[in-house]
Design a protein around this motif. Structure first.
Motif: not given
Ligand SMILES: Nc1ncnc2c1ncn2[C@@H]1O[C@H](COP(=O)(O)OP(=O)(O)OP(=O)(O)O)[C@@H](O)[C@H]1O
Ligand SMILES: [Mg+2]
Length: 244
Positions: A152-176
């Motif tokens: 079980l992985l709990l994540m609290d706003e994991p991308f919110s402190g990041l700029d839009a491009f970085t957040a995007d990249a990290l989201r797709s990596d997380l999805l993978q």
């Protein structure tokens, strides 16, 4: 067993007790289940109690009433503000949970290397957090959580402190990463598009004290086309339910 629950929340309420002994109600009669292997998101207005709910699921605080049943054995949390240890290197941060669990050094190194690779940080093992960008720090936080192989992985706003491009990249990596390991994920976010891009189901909570307004299934195959009419209309539907 994709429909077995990983988390069962039953009639959970939570209040802080203020200095004048008054109750400050945060969560009210919350009930829901998260299925094993599911990507489950919680969205709702700011200050509604989402982080509090996640902390209760993590066992960091006790509910005032109701119950939390965790059927997943191991859980790990990724915090909003890259809560990694500034005095430890990337390698040591990622190894932290393993060291605590008494995993032998050779095994630790193997897992740490693997996770650092998964989050795209090879070459940075010896760096300290202050030498990293915000996006890289959050990658360390994710690698540290993944290192203990959480069910079980709990994540609290994991991308919110990041700029839009970085957040995007990290989201797709997380999805993978999620598609590879299929751990159960519970993510708190205030971004409806983010929840829609990633989740199997989305729970909308009301203003404080948070109650469950709706839990909806996202009927789109991945990878999701975030420019499709279906995506926009779903986003609109969810946004119209979030009381600001
Ligand atoms: N230790 C505390 N004592 C008293 N009240 C608190 C405490 N921690 C949080 N609160 C209050 O509880 C409410 C819910 O806080 P919480 O952090 O869970 O909201 P949230 O939905 O995560 O908000 P955001 O989207 O802004 O992160 C807020 O009104 C907050 O001010
Ligand atoms: Mg919060």
């Amino acid at each position: 067993m994709p429909n077995n629950p990983a988390v069962k929340i039953n009639n959970l309420s939570y209040h802080f007790t203020l200095e004048d002994k008054k109750r400050f109600e945060v969560l009210k009669n919350i009930s829901f289940e998260v299925r094993q292997g599911e990507f489950f998101s919680i969205v709702g207005p700011s200050g509604s109690g989402k982080s509090t709910l996640l902390r209760i699921i993590a066992g960091l605080i006790q509910p005032s009433s109701g119950s939390v049943e965790l059927l997943a054995k191991k859980s790990a949390m990724v915090f909003q503000n890259f809560a990694i240890f500034p005095w430890l290197t990337v390698h040591e941060n990622v190894a932290f949970g393993l060291r605590m669990a008494g995993v032998p050094a050779a095994e630790q190194n193997k897992i740490v290397q693997e996770k650092i690779k998964e989050v795209g940080l090879p070459g940075f093992e010896k760096k300290y957090p202050k030498e990293l960008s915000g996006g890289m720090r959050q990658r360390v936080g994710i690698a540290r959580a993944l290192a203990v192989s959480p069910e079980l992985l709990l994540m609290d706003e994991p991308f919110s402190g990041l700029d839009a491009f970085t957040a995007d990249a990290l989201r797709s990596d997380l999805l993978q990463i999620w598609q590879k390991h299929r751990m159960t994920v519970v993510m708190v976010t205030h971004l409806v598009e983010e929840a829609l891009q990633l989740s199997d189901r989305i729970m909308i909570v009301s203003r404080r004290p948070a109650e469950v307004k709706q839990i909806l299934e996202v009927p789109m195959a991945r990878p999701r086309n975030m420019r499709s009419v279906q995506f926009f209309s779903l986003a609109d539907r969810i946004k119209s339910q979030i009381e600001l």
